[in-house]
Write a protein that holds these residues in place. Structure first.
Motif, short mmCIF file in Angstrom:
data_model
loop_
_atom_site.label_atom_id
_atom_site.label_comp_id
_atom_site.label_asym_id
_atom_site.label_seq_id
_atom_site.Cartn_x
_atom_site.Cartn_y
_atom_site.Cartn_z
N TRP A 1 -7.64 -3.05 68.49
CA TRP A 1 -6.76 -2.05 69.12
C TRP A 1 -6.71 -0.82 68.23
O TRP A 1 -5.66 -0.47 67.68
CB TRP A 1 -5.36 -2.63 69.35
N PRO A 2 -7.84 -0.14 68.06
CA PRO A 2 -7.90 0.99 67.13
C PRO A 2 -7.14 2.20 67.67
O PRO A 2 -7.03 2.38 68.89
CB PRO A 2 -9.40 1.28 67.03
N PRO A 3 -6.62 3.03 66.75
CA PRO A 3 -5.96 4.25 67.20
C PRO A 3 -6.96 5.24 67.82
O PRO A 3 -6.60 6.03 68.68
CB PRO A 3 -5.35 4.83 65.92
N ARG A 4 -8.20 5.17 67.38
CA ARG A 4 -9.28 5.96 67.96
C ARG A 4 -10.42 4.99 68.24
O ARG A 4 -10.43 3.88 67.78
CB ARG A 4 -9.76 7.04 66.96
N ASN A 5 -11.39 5.41 69.00
CA ASN A 5 -12.54 4.58 69.36
C ASN A 5 -12.09 3.36 70.17
O ASN A 5 -12.44 2.22 69.86
CB ASN A 5 -13.34 4.14 68.12
N GLY A 6 -11.31 3.63 71.20
CA GLY A 6 -10.85 2.58 72.09
C GLY A 6 -11.98 1.83 72.76
O GLY A 6 -11.84 0.67 73.13
#
Length: 192
Positions: free
Chosen positions: A71-76
């Protein structure tokens, strides 16, 4: 594919599996460390606080690392792809960013916590037990005066007003670990 070449999915899942295991190992030690009680001959006692918090912080940091992979903040797109391989749900317990954000932004949390300064200062980190002073209502007061509290009786961590169950976190990590292992097996099976 050469034996020494692995793809991105394998690398990411291997990292997540390792962090998951390390988080579980550290969290398993917390309860034992919190139970340490050395009674001194001249009276009083010493309880383990520092090493218990070393394990808590390591366990929480590594759990946050697992969370960031899926669940990355970027690179969903990467997170969604890896969740698909492993079968981890979008709403899995490790997807809750509150804990992760406290760990990643502890300096900002301390800024906010000390904003109402001066404040009664007991300590920044404290392990509390039901049999230690202060009794009853004062325990809640001590928890409010302390930034990070581990309550040994109910195995919860209180971070700047939010409460997290380490027992629940262990369950989430165990579930994720099993699914990550299955995902690694899927990836390896495609190597032909």
């Amino acid at each position: 594919m050469m034996a020494t070449e692995v793809n991105r999915d394998f690398i990411m899942l291997s990292f997540a599996a390792t962090e998951c295991r390390r988080a579980l190992d550290n969290l398993a030690e917390v309860e034992a460390l919190a139970a340490v009680r050395i009674v001194r001959e001249q009276g009083g006692e010493v309880r383990e606080n520092l090493r218990a918090f070393d394990r808590i912080r390591l366990g929480l940091q590594m759990a946050a690392n697992v969370s960031r992979i899926f669940w990355p903040p970027r690179n969903g797109e990467r997170g969604a792809h890896l969740r698909e391989i492993t079968g981890l749900d979008e709403g899995h317990g490790l997807s809750d960013r509150r804990l992760r954000n406290h760990i990643e932004h502890i300096d900002e949390r301390l800024d906010a916590w000390t904003e109402t300064s001066p404040r009664p200062f007991l300590t920044i980190e404290l392990v509390v037990h039901s049999d230690m002073p202060p009794p009853g209502d004062r325990r809640d007061e001590v928890k409010e005066m302390t930034a990070i509290v581990y309550d040994a009786d109910d195995q919860t961590v209180h971070l700047f007003g939010d409460v997290f169950s380490l027992a629940e976190l262990r369950t989430y990590l165990e579930d994720a670990g099993e699914k990550i292992s299955e995902g690694i097996s899927k990836v390896v099976a495609t190597w032909g």
